[in-house]
Design a protein around this motif. Structure first.
Motif, PDB file in Angstrom:
ATOM      1  N   GLU A 276       0.993  -1.285   0.079  1.00  0.00           N
ATOM      2  CA  GLU A 276      -0.121   0.122   0.090  1.00  0.00           C
ATOM      3  C   GLU A 276       0.836   1.137  -0.070  1.00  0.00           C
ATOM      4  OE1 GLU A 276      -2.915   0.416  -0.287  1.00  0.00           O
ATOM      5  OE2 GLU A 276      -3.952  -1.776   0.095  1.00  0.00           O
ATOM      6  N   ARG A 277       0.325   2.230  -0.459  1.00  0.00           N
ATOM      7  CA  ARG A 277       0.913   3.472  -0.541  1.00  0.00           C
ATOM      8  C   ARG A 277       1.110   4.189   1.047  1.00  0.00           C
ATOM      9  NH1 ARG A 277       0.879   6.673  -5.007  1.00  0.00           N
ATOM     10  NH2 ARG A 277       0.502   8.528  -3.846  1.00  0.00           N
ATOM     11  N   PRO A 278       2.047   5.175   1.264  1.00  0.00           N
ATOM     12  CA  PRO A 278       2.325   5.497   2.536  1.00  0.00           C
ATOM     13  C   PRO A 278       1.041   6.127   3.337  1.00  0.00           C
ATOM     14  CG  PRO A 278       4.087   6.245   1.377  1.00  0.00           C
ATOM     15  CD  PRO A 278       2.982   5.420   0.273  1.00  0.00           C
ATOM     16  N   GLU A 279       0.146   6.748   2.631  1.00  0.00           N
ATOM     17  CA  GLU A 279      -0.881   7.333   3.509  1.00  0.00           C
ATOM     18  C   GLU A 279      -2.066   6.217   3.738  1.00  0.00           C
ATOM     19  OE1 GLU A 279      -1.508   8.837  -1.196  1.00  0.00           O
ATOM     20  OE2 GLU A 279       0.123   8.056   0.391  1.00  0.00           O
ATOM     21  N   ASN A 280      -2.089   4.967   2.823  1.00  0.00           N
ATOM     22  CA  ASN A 280      -2.863   4.127   3.154  1.00  0.00           C
ATOM     23  C   ASN A 280      -2.369   3.178   4.181  1.00  0.00           C
ATOM     24  OD1 ASN A 280      -4.964   4.751   1.365  1.00  0.00           O
ATOM     25  ND2 ASN A 280      -3.997   3.613  -0.269  1.00  0.00           N
ATOM     26  N   CYS A 281      -1.260   3.226   4.420  1.00  0.00           N
ATOM     27  CA  CYS A 281      -0.341   2.432   5.527  1.00  0.00           C
ATOM     28  C   CYS A 281      -0.792   3.247   6.895  1.00  0.00           C
ATOM     29  CB  CYS A 281       0.966   2.292   5.396  1.00  0.00           C
ATOM     30  SG  CYS A 281       1.575   1.251   3.852  1.00  0.00           S
ATOM     31  N   LEU A 282      -0.789   4.522   6.750  1.00  0.00           N
ATOM     32  CA  LEU A 282      -1.044   5.191   7.924  1.00  0.00           C
ATOM     33  C   LEU A 282      -2.505   5.244   8.499  1.00  0.00           C
ATOM     34  CD1 LEU A 282      -0.644   7.355  10.010  1.00  0.00           C
ATOM     35  CD2 LEU A 282      -0.894   9.344   8.360  1.00  0.00           C
ATOM     36  N   ARG A 283      -3.388   5.016   7.279  1.00  0.00           N
ATOM     37  CA  ARG A 283      -4.902   4.841   7.337  1.00  0.00           C
ATOM     38  C   ARG A 283      -5.054   3.605   8.195  1.00  0.00           C
ATOM     39  NH1 ARG A 283      -8.608   7.382   4.170  1.00  0.00           N
ATOM     40  NH2 ARG A 283      -6.951   7.616   2.499  1.00  0.00           N
ATOM     41  N   GLN A 284      -4.516   2.544   7.898  1.00  0.00           N
ATOM     42  CA  GLN A 284      -4.690   1.356   8.448  1.00  0.00           C
ATOM     43  C   GLN A 284      -4.052   1.059   9.871  1.00  0.00           C
ATOM     44  OE1 GLN A 284      -6.717  -1.537   7.124  1.00  0.00           O
ATOM     45  NE2 GLN A 284      -6.473  -1.889   9.270  1.00  0.00           N
ATOM     46  N   ALA A 285      -3.077   1.938  10.170  1.00  0.00           N
ATOM     47  CA  ALA A 285      -2.394   2.106  11.497  1.00  0.00           C
ATOM     48  C   ALA A 285      -3.545   2.706  12.417  1.00  0.00           C
ATOM     49  CB  ALA A 285      -1.034   3.048  11.415  1.00  0.00           C
ATOM     50  N   VAL A 286      -4.136   3.852  11.992  1.00  0.00           N
ATOM     51  CA  VAL A 286      -5.141   4.591  12.416  1.00  0.00           C
ATOM     52  C   VAL A 286      -6.303   3.622  12.962  1.00  0.00           C
ATOM     53  CG1 VAL A 286      -6.584   6.583  12.864  1.00  0.00           C
ATOM     54  CG2 VAL A 286      -4.291   6.830  12.367  1.00  0.00           C
ATOM     55  N   ALA A 287      -6.869   2.923  11.979  1.00  0.00           N
ATOM     56  CA  ALA A 287      -7.772   1.850  12.178  1.00  0.00           C
ATOM     57  C   ALA A 287      -7.633   0.869  12.960  1.00  0.00           C
ATOM     58  CB  ALA A 287      -8.315   1.408  10.609  1.00  0.00           C
ATOM     59  N   HIS A 288      -6.268   0.185  12.942  1.00  0.00           N
ATOM     60  CA  HIS A 288      -5.903  -0.610  13.800  1.00  0.00           C
ATOM     61  C   HIS A 288      -5.980  -0.046  15.459  1.00  0.00           C
ATOM     62  CE1 HIS A 288      -5.281  -4.071  11.374  1.00  0.00           C
ATOM     63  NE2 HIS A 288      -4.810  -4.778  12.519  1.00  0.00           N
ATOM     64  N   GLY A 289      -5.478   1.037  15.670  1.00  0.00           N
ATOM     65  CA  GLY A 289      -5.257   1.703  17.089  1.00  0.00           C
ATOM     66  C   GLY A 289      -6.325   1.867  17.599  1.00  0.00           C
ATOM     67  N   SER A 290      -7.444   2.408  16.766  1.00  0.00           N
ATOM     68  CA  SER A 290      -8.879   2.749  17.337  1.00  0.00           C
ATOM     69  C   SER A 290      -9.522   1.686  17.728  1.00  0.00           C
ATOM     70  CB  SER A 290      -9.516   3.637  16.114  1.00  0.00           C
ATOM     71  OG  SER A 290      -8.764   4.864  15.997  1.00  0.00           O
ATOM     72  N   ALA A 291      -9.495   0.576  16.886  1.00  0.00           N
ATOM     73  CA  ALA A 291     -10.190  -0.820  17.049  1.00  0.00           C
ATOM     74  C   ALA A 291      -9.583  -1.222  18.413  1.00  0.00           C
ATOM     75  CB  ALA A 291     -10.004  -1.661  15.698  1.00  0.00           C
ATOM     76  N   ALA A 292      -8.276  -1.248  18.679  1.00  0.00           N
ATOM     77  CA  ALA A 292      -7.926  -1.794  19.779  1.00  0.00           C
ATOM     78  C   ALA A 292      -8.428  -1.161  20.939  1.00  0.00           C
ATOM     79  CB  ALA A 292      -6.403  -1.796  19.713  1.00  0.00           C
ATOM     80  N   ALA A 293      -8.507   0.024  20.947  1.00  0.00           N
ATOM     81  CA  ALA A 293      -8.910   0.959  22.034  1.00  0.00           C
ATOM     82  C   ALA A 293     -10.428   0.709  22.484  1.00  0.00           C
ATOM     83  CB  ALA A 293      -8.757   2.574  21.684  1.00  0.00           C
ATOM     84  N   ALA A 294     -11.117   0.319  21.385  1.00  0.00           N
ATOM     85  CA  ALA A 294     -12.538   0.016  21.653  1.00  0.00           C
ATOM     86  C   ALA A 294     -12.581  -1.599  22.293  1.00  0.00           C
ATOM     87  CB  ALA A 294     -13.370  -0.034  20.537  1.00  0.00           C
ATOM     88  N   LEU A 295     -11.464  -2.331  22.456  1.00  0.00           N
ATOM     89  CA  LEU A 295     -11.566  -3.445  22.954  1.00  0.00           C
ATOM     90  C   LEU A 295     -11.172  -3.716  24.251  1.00  0.00           C
ATOM     91  CD1 LEU A 295     -10.184  -5.459  19.780  1.00  0.00           C
ATOM     92  CD2 LEU A 295     -12.531  -5.449  20.728  1.00  0.00           C
ATOM     93  N   PRO A 296     -11.450  -4.599  25.092  1.00  0.00           N
ATOM     94  CA  PRO A 296     -11.244  -4.779  26.529  1.00  0.00           C
ATOM     95  C   PRO A 296      -9.665  -5.237  26.644  1.00  0.00           C
ATOM     96  CG  PRO A 296     -12.700  -6.725  25.988  1.00  0.00           C
ATOM     97  CD  PRO A 296     -12.515  -5.790  24.825  1.00  0.00           C
ATOM     98  N   GLY A 297      -9.183  -5.055  27.829  1.00  0.00           N
ATOM     99  CA  GLY A 297      -7.847  -5.351  28.086  1.00  0.00           C
ATOM    100  C   GLY A 297      -6.792  -5.007  27.005  1.00  0.00           C
TER     101      GLY A 297
END
Length: 339
Positions: A276-297
């Motif tokens: 993926e292009r750099p901006e899409n790598c960043l997009r997926q990074a933020v998506a992963h981080g946000s999903a993790a924050a919404a999960l327990p533990g």
């Protein structure tokens, strides 16, 4: 294949409260979760959840609870027995997602064990796309260890060496950022970015994305290949010598921030490995981080639990007197550059 090294792994014990934490009071937990952790282990867990081949390297005896947990989730790993129990880190999470962490120091690694661990990392890096060096270093390990690993892997494999990402804090992060050879990717949070560059405070960098991008540019100018800076609820930045971008996810209900940064790094690596292009790598990074924050533990998300399509990515143009540090954290004369 993405290989991770966690030199100071742990059992991550997350205690959930139904009310805000009160210092000195007696409170009852509503749930307790225990999982194998440490930054590199968390990255490997998140990658494996999304079907990416990964190998977690860590010290630890065969019967240690950390390794038992990795076996229970079928995460591929290679361990180095050290004759000592691994640490337990405790996180207390409040209803609004506020997290208080208490991290133990971990067992001391002898010089002999450290040499063996280095040899294991070099051997297992053969053919890997990325090598992730992540987390704190245990007692007895010099803060230059990550730079030593980087140099050894690149010497062993030359142009075929894996790309190297480093996610740590304190002296090990400072040494890695200023080290020769420099890493291909550095992943600080806002507070660590401030400590590395002497620019602003962690709170200021979370609020002022252009200032944070300029701080990232300092590290790129100093030789780091790319900087992925996580800014908590304010998203993340990616700065390379080809450009700079900010990305943010719509607000989520945070349940625990433990491992969110590690998941963000995993999301970036997942996308990068897919070309993926750099901006899409960043997009997926933020998506992963946000999903993790919404999960327990310290639960990590799989790719299908993330929502990259709702992440807003904004290009940033940084025209400034880029500070060229003689050493990271020590500011020297300016040069005009544009990112």
């Amino acid at each position: 294949m993405i290989v991770t090294l966690t030199a100071n792994p742990s059992i991550d014990r997350t205690v959930g409260l139904s009310e805000p934490l009160v210092r000195g009071a007696v409170q009852r937990a509503i749930h307790v979760v225990q999982e194998a952790g440490g930054k590199g282990v968390n990255v490997s867990r998140a990658l494996a959840m999304s079907g990416v081949r990964t190998l977690a390297i860590l010290p630890g005896d065969d019967d240690d609870p950390v390794l038992a947990n990795l076996r229970s989730i079928s995460l591929p790993f290679r361990n180095l027995p050290i004759g000592a129990g691994l640490r337990i880190n405790t996180a207390v999470t409040e209803p609004d997602g506020t997290t208080t962490k208490i991290n133990e120091p971990g067992p001391e690694l002898s010089p002999g064990s450290l040499e063996e661990l280095l040899a294991v990392v070099v051997a297992e890096s053969d053919g890997a796309d990325w090598l992730v060096l992540a987390g704190s270093l245990p007692p007895g390990v010099p803060p230059t260890f990550y730079t030593t690993v980087t140099a050894a892997v690149r010497k062993a494999y030359g142009p075929a060496a894996p790309l190297i990402a480093i996610d740590s804090s304190g002296e090990p992060l400072i040494e890695a950022a200023a080290g020769v050879p420099a890493p291909d990717l550095l992943k600080p949070n806002a507070e660590e970015l401030s400590e590395l560059t002497g620019i602003g405070t962690g709170d200021e960098l979370e609020q002022d994305h252009e200032l944070a991008a300029k701080a990232c540019a300092v590290l790129v100018t100093a030789g780091v290949g790319a900087v992925l800076a996580t800014l908590g609820s304010k998203g993340a930045l990616l700065v390379t010598d080809a450009g700079a971008w900010h990305a943010v996810h719509p607000p989520v209900t945070a349940r625990s921030t433990v491992g969110a940064g590690d998941s963000a790094l995993a999301g970036y690596l997942l996308a990068h490995s897919a070309g993926e292009r750099p901006e899409n790598c960043l997009r997926q990074a933020v998506a992963h981080g946000s999903a993790a924050a919404a999960l327990p533990g310290s639960t990590v998300p799989s790719l299908d639990q993330t929502t990259p399509t709702v992440v807003a990515v904004t290009p940033l143009k940084i025209t400034q007197a880029v500070i060229v540090p003689s050493a990271i954290g020590s500011i020297a004369g300016p040069q005009q550059e544009e990112f």
